[in-house]
Scaffold this active site. Structure first.
Site, PDB file in Angstrom:
ATOM      1  N   GLY A 171       0.755  -1.104  -0.021  1.00  0.00           N
ATOM      2  CA  GLY A 171      -0.044   0.023   0.005  1.00  0.00           C
ATOM      3  C   GLY A 171       0.592   1.248   0.000  1.00  0.00           C
ATOM      4  O   GLY A 171       1.381   1.721  -1.037  1.00  0.00           O
ATOM      5  N   TRP A 211       0.905   5.656   0.848  1.00  0.00           N
ATOM      6  CA  TRP A 211       0.037   6.736   0.308  1.00  0.00           C
ATOM      7  C   TRP A 211      -0.476   6.299  -1.045  1.00  0.00           C
ATOM      8  O   TRP A 211      -1.592   6.756  -1.335  1.00  0.00           O
ATOM      9  CB  TRP A 211       0.854   7.909   0.492  1.00  0.00           C
ATOM     10  CG  TRP A 211       0.113   9.251   0.105  1.00  0.00           C
ATOM     11  CD1 TRP A 211      -0.056   9.952  -0.945  1.00  0.00           C
ATOM     12  CD2 TRP A 211      -0.993   9.769   1.116  1.00  0.00           C
ATOM     13  NE1 TRP A 211      -1.050  10.882  -0.946  1.00  0.00           N
ATOM     14  CE2 TRP A 211      -1.525  11.024   0.182  1.00  0.00           C
ATOM     15  CE3 TRP A 211      -1.197   9.704   2.488  1.00  0.00           C
ATOM     16  CZ2 TRP A 211      -2.269  11.678   0.758  1.00  0.00           C
ATOM     17  CZ3 TRP A 211      -2.148  10.416   2.810  1.00  0.00           C
ATOM     18  CH2 TRP A 211      -2.740  11.695   2.113  1.00  0.00           C
ATOM     19  N   THR A 212       0.438   5.986  -2.025  1.00  0.00           N
ATOM     20  CA  THR A 212       0.076   5.989  -3.304  1.00  0.00           C
ATOM     21  C   THR A 212      -0.865   4.637  -3.559  1.00  0.00           C
ATOM     22  O   THR A 212      -1.612   4.726  -4.530  1.00  0.00           O
ATOM     23  CB  THR A 212       1.435   6.102  -4.291  1.00  0.00           C
ATOM     24  OG1 THR A 212       2.038   7.200  -3.932  1.00  0.00           O
ATOM     25  CG2 THR A 212       0.736   6.210  -5.784  1.00  0.00           C
ATOM     26  N   ASP A 228       3.571  -6.790   5.777  1.00  0.00           N
ATOM     27  CA  ASP A 228       3.146  -5.546   6.403  1.00  0.00           C
ATOM     28  C   ASP A 228       2.149  -4.738   5.507  1.00  0.00           C
ATOM     29  O   ASP A 228       2.077  -4.431   4.482  1.00  0.00           O
ATOM     30  CB  ASP A 228       4.573  -4.679   6.645  1.00  0.00           C
ATOM     31  CG  ASP A 228       4.116  -3.208   7.243  1.00  0.00           C
ATOM     32  OD1 ASP A 228       4.008  -3.218   8.621  1.00  0.00           O
ATOM     33  OD2 ASP A 228       4.141  -2.211   6.402  1.00  0.00           O
ATOM     34  N   ASP A 234       0.029  -1.419   4.943  1.00  0.00           N
ATOM     35  CA  ASP A 234       0.201  -0.025   5.136  1.00  0.00           C
ATOM     36  C   ASP A 234      -1.020   0.746   4.310  1.00  0.00           C
ATOM     37  O   ASP A 234      -0.846   1.364   3.399  1.00  0.00           O
ATOM     38  CB  ASP A 234       1.554   0.643   4.430  1.00  0.00           C
ATOM     39  CG  ASP A 234       1.764   1.952   4.815  1.00  0.00           C
ATOM     40  OD1 ASP A 234       1.060   2.488   5.781  1.00  0.00           O
ATOM     41  OD2 ASP A 234       2.715   2.408   4.494  1.00  0.00           O
ATOM     42  N   GLU A 263      -3.491   3.494   4.007  1.00  0.00           N
ATOM     43  CA  GLU A 263      -3.407   4.645   4.354  1.00  0.00           C
ATOM     44  C   GLU A 263      -4.772   5.526   3.660  1.00  0.00           C
ATOM     45  O   GLU A 263      -4.579   5.815   2.465  1.00  0.00           O
ATOM     46  CB  GLU A 263      -2.598   5.544   3.938  1.00  0.00           C
ATOM     47  CG  GLU A 263      -1.058   4.915   4.628  1.00  0.00           C
ATOM     48  CD  GLU A 263       0.132   5.939   4.136  1.00  0.00           C
ATOM     49  OE1 GLU A 263       0.020   7.091   4.096  1.00  0.00           O
ATOM     50  OE2 GLU A 263       1.281   5.203   4.606  1.00  0.00           O
ATOM     51  N   MET A 271       3.119   5.559  13.106  1.00  0.00           N
ATOM     52  CA  MET A 271       3.517   6.513  12.157  1.00  0.00           C
ATOM     53  C   MET A 271       3.851   7.948  13.001  1.00  0.00           C
ATOM     54  O   MET A 271       2.957   8.938  12.817  1.00  0.00           O
ATOM     55  CB  MET A 271       2.797   6.621  10.984  1.00  0.00           C
ATOM     56  CG  MET A 271       3.001   5.185  10.184  1.00  0.00           C
ATOM     57  SD  MET A 271       2.479   5.700   8.471  1.00  0.00           S
ATOM     58  CE  MET A 271       0.673   5.451   8.849  1.00  0.00           C
ATOM     59  N   THR A 272       4.575   7.803  13.899  1.00  0.00           N
ATOM     60  CA  THR A 272       4.736   9.000  14.942  1.00  0.00           C
ATOM     61  C   THR A 272       5.716  10.138  14.057  1.00  0.00           C
ATOM     62  O   THR A 272       6.578  10.234  14.896  1.00  0.00           O
ATOM     63  CB  THR A 272       5.212   8.684  16.159  1.00  0.00           C
ATOM     64  OG1 THR A 272       6.253   7.634  16.280  1.00  0.00           O
ATOM     65  CG2 THR A 272       3.971   7.914  17.154  1.00  0.00           C
ATOM     66  N   TYR A 273       5.080  10.555  13.100  1.00  0.00           N
ATOM     67  CA  TYR A 273       6.018  11.680  12.425  1.00  0.00           C
ATOM     68  C   TYR A 273       4.842  12.447  11.321  1.00  0.00           C
ATOM     69  O   TYR A 273       3.568  11.645  11.482  1.00  0.00           O
ATOM     70  CB  TYR A 273       7.156  10.948  11.593  1.00  0.00           C
ATOM     71  CG  TYR A 273       7.042   9.714  10.940  1.00  0.00           C
ATOM     72  CD1 TYR A 273       6.317   9.706   9.708  1.00  0.00           C
ATOM     73  CD2 TYR A 273       7.633   8.682  11.458  1.00  0.00           C
ATOM     74  CE1 TYR A 273       6.041   8.564   9.046  1.00  0.00           C
ATOM     75  CE2 TYR A 273       7.337   7.358  10.671  1.00  0.00           C
ATOM     76  CZ  TYR A 273       6.483   7.211   9.610  1.00  0.00           C
ATOM     77  OH  TYR A 273       6.343   6.172   8.881  1.00  0.00           O
ATOM     78  N   ASP A 274       5.342  13.339  10.622  1.00  0.00           N
ATOM     79  CA  ASP A 274       4.419  14.153  10.132  1.00  0.00           C
ATOM     80  C   ASP A 274       3.378  14.850  10.788  1.00  0.00           C
ATOM     81  O   ASP A 274       2.263  14.878  10.368  1.00  0.00           O
ATOM     82  CB  ASP A 274       3.830  13.262   8.782  1.00  0.00           C
ATOM     83  CG  ASP A 274       4.846  12.958   7.833  1.00  0.00           C
ATOM     84  OD1 ASP A 274       5.881  13.443   7.781  1.00  0.00           O
ATOM     85  OD2 ASP A 274       4.311  12.100   6.999  1.00  0.00           O
TER      86      ASP A 274
END
Length: 433
Positions: A143, A145-146, A193, A195, A197, A270-273
Site C-alpha cells: 500500500g 500513500w499512493t 506488512d 500500510d 492509508e 507513524m509518529t511523524y508528519d
C-alpha cells in the site's frame, strides 16, 4: 526516565512485563539465537536505486547489522483486489523488484547477477542481506500513500479478503512471480506488512472509502493471520504480520485496536508528519513530548508520546507498539527568529522543495537547536527553519521505546541516512544501552 512519563504508560509497561514472555524485547534470528535488543524496522524503498541507494549500502553503512526487519516499500493492490506485479508508471516496477541485473560493484556480496538467474534486482539483494545478517528478516509492505486505493475493495467481503490474502502469499511468500519459474521468489520475504492509508478515508483523494472500513480492516488482518499461520505450519516457521498505523487520533479511532492487536506481531506507529510544510508556520515534524505552547490549528500539541499513550489507552499492548521515527525533515523559508530561533513562526513558504533527507539537512547552514523538555531538534540559519531528528534525539527516542516496554522502533527510510549509517547507529545505541 523522562520526567513526563505518565501513569498510564508506567502501568501499561508493568502489565506488559507481567503477561509478556521475558524475551519479548529480544529479536531472534530464526534459529532460536538471541539477537539485537528490541525490534529495529527500517523501510527500504523500491525506487531508491534510481537515486544511487542500494542494498549494498545498507550493508556497508552498518545499518544491516543493527536492524531486525527491513520493510520493502511497496507492493500494490489491484482494482480486482489482488497483489500483483506489473510494469507501468504509477502501477509497479518489477524491473527494480526482481528483473534488473545487479552488477558486482552494487551487489551485497560482490557477486553479479547471472544472465540466466531467475530472481535478480532488489529481491535477490534482500536475500543476500539476510544471508550476511542472520538476525535480519524482510517483509513486503503493501500500500503506502499512493497504492492504498483499492484496499477497501479487497477488504469488503469474506470472499474478497480470502482472494486478496491468498494472492499476496502466493506472490510474495510462495514466490510465484510473473515471468519466472514458479516458486523462484520464495525465501525473499518473511511476512507481510499492511500500510493502508487509511481505513475510512483521509489518505489520497482517489482512494476507495467505505464507512465500514475500520471493521473490515480487522477482518482482513484476521484473514492474513489465518492464512499466514496455515502456511507457517506447513513450512514449520512463523510468518510476520505487521501494520503501519496513523498518528492522527481520528484516523486511529476507526481501528478496532484490541482485535487487531491479537492478529499482529506488532504495529508500527507513524509518529511523524505531526506537522509539515502544508502548514504556513513552522512546527515540529516529530517531537517526542507535547508542547502546550504549540499554536497550530491542526494537530495542536501532538507528540509521539501522545500518540503512544492514545494507542495504549485504546487497547494496544506496549510490547506490540513500535515507535516510528523520521529520517527526513520539513523546511520553511522566510522565517523570522522570534524568541525560539524560528520555532512557531510564520514563513513565506517551503524551503528547497519542502522536505529533504537527513543526509542533506545535516550539511545545510544554520545552528542546531535541541528542546530537551519536549524532545525536538531543528536547524535555523536566520531565514530557513528545518524540523528533523538528529542522532542525539533518535537515541533518546529509542531509549523512550525501551523504557516504556515498547517493541522497538521503525524508521522511514533507510536511504535518507548518511553513508555511515549514523541514524540507525543512534537508534541502536538507545536500544542497547
Amino acid at each position: 526516565m523522562p520526567r513526563r512519563t505518565s501513569a498510564l504508560l508506567a502501568a501499561a509497561t508493568l502489565a506488559a512485563l507481567i503477561v509478556a514472555p521475558a524475551t519479548s524485547a529480544q529479536a531472534h534470528d530464526g534459529q532460536g539465537h538471541r539477537g539485537l535488543q528490541g525490534q529495529r524496522v527500517g523501510y527500504f524503498t523500491q525506487w531508491g536505486i534510481y537515486s544511487g541507494f542500494s542494498a549494498k549500502k545498507v550493508q556497508t553503512s552498518g545499518q544491516a547489522g543493527k536492524l531486525t526487519v527491513i520493510n520493502y516499500a511497496f507492493g500494490n493492490v489491484s482494482s480486482d483486489g489482488t497483489c500483483f506485479e506489473a510494469s507501468g508508471a504509477g502501477v509497479g516496477d518489477p524491473w527494480a523488484d526482481y528483473q534488473r541485473p545487479v552488477g558486482a560493484e552494487e551487489s551485497v556480496d560482490g557477486v553479479a547477477d547471472a544472465d540466466a538467474q531467475q530472481v535478480k534486482g532488489n529481491f535477490n539483494q534482500l536475500r543476500k542481506l539476510k544471508a550476511a545478517n542472520p538476525q535480519l528478516k524482510s517483509v513486503i509492505s503493501l500500500g503506502g500513500w499512493t497504492w492504498s486505493k483499492y484496499f477497501s475493495d479487497a477488504a469488503a467481503t469474506d470472499a474478497s479478503r480470502k482472494k486478496f490474502v491468498a494472492s499476496c502469499l502466493d506472490l510474495y511468500l510462495l514466490g510465484n512471480l510473473p515471468g519466472v519459474t514458479p516458486g523462484a521468489g520464495a525465501g525473499v520475504f518473511d511476512g507481510i506488512d499492511i500500510d493502508w492509508e487509511y481505513p475510512g478515508g483521509g489518505g489520497d483523494p482517489g482512494n476507495v472509502v467505505r464507512p465500514e472500513d475500520g471493521h473490515n480492516y480487522t477482518l482482513l488482518m484476521q484473514e492474513f493471520r489465518r492464512q499466514l499461520d496455515a502456511l507457517g505450519r506447513s513450512a514449520h516457521r512463523h510468518y510476520l504480520l505487521t501494520a503501519a498505523v496513523p498518528a492522527n487520533e481520528t484516523k486511529a479511532d476507526r481501528l478496532e485496536i484490541p482485535q487487531v492487536a491479537r492478529q499482529v506481531d506488532w504495529l508500527n506507529l507513524m509518529t511523524y508528519d505531526l506537522h509539515g510544510t502544508w502548514e504556513s508556520s513552522t512546527d515540529h515534524n516529530a517531537n517526542l513530548y507535547s508542547d502546550s505552547a504549540d499554536p497550530a490549528v491542526d494537530n495542536r500539541s501532538y507528540s509521539a508520546d501522545r500518540v503512544v499513550r492514545h494507542y495504549l489507552a485504546k487497547g494496544l499492548p506496549p510490547h506490540k507498539a513500535v515507535l516510528g521515527v523520521p529520517f527526513y525533515g520539513y523546511g520553511w523559508t522566510g522565517v523570522p527568529a522570534g524568541d525560539k530561533f524560528g520555532l512557531y513562526q510564520t514563513s513565506t513558504g517551503p524551503a528547497r522543495g519542502g522536505n529533504l533527507p537527513y543526509n542533506q539537512i545535516k550539511d545545510l547552514p544554520g545552528t542546531v537547536h535541541y528542546d530537551r523538555q519536549h524532545g525536538a531538534t531543528w536547524k535555523y540559519d536566520g531565514t530557513e527553519f528545518w524540523s528533523y531528528d538528529t542522532p542525539e534525539l533518535l537515541t533518546r527516542k529509542a531509549q523512550y521505546a525501551d523504557w516504556h516496554g515498547l517493541a522497538g522502533v521503525m524508521a522511514w527510510a533507510l536511504d535518507n541516512d548518511d553513508a555511515q549509517g549514523s541514524l540507525v547507529a543512534a537508534l541502536d545505541k538507545g536500544l542497547s544501552g
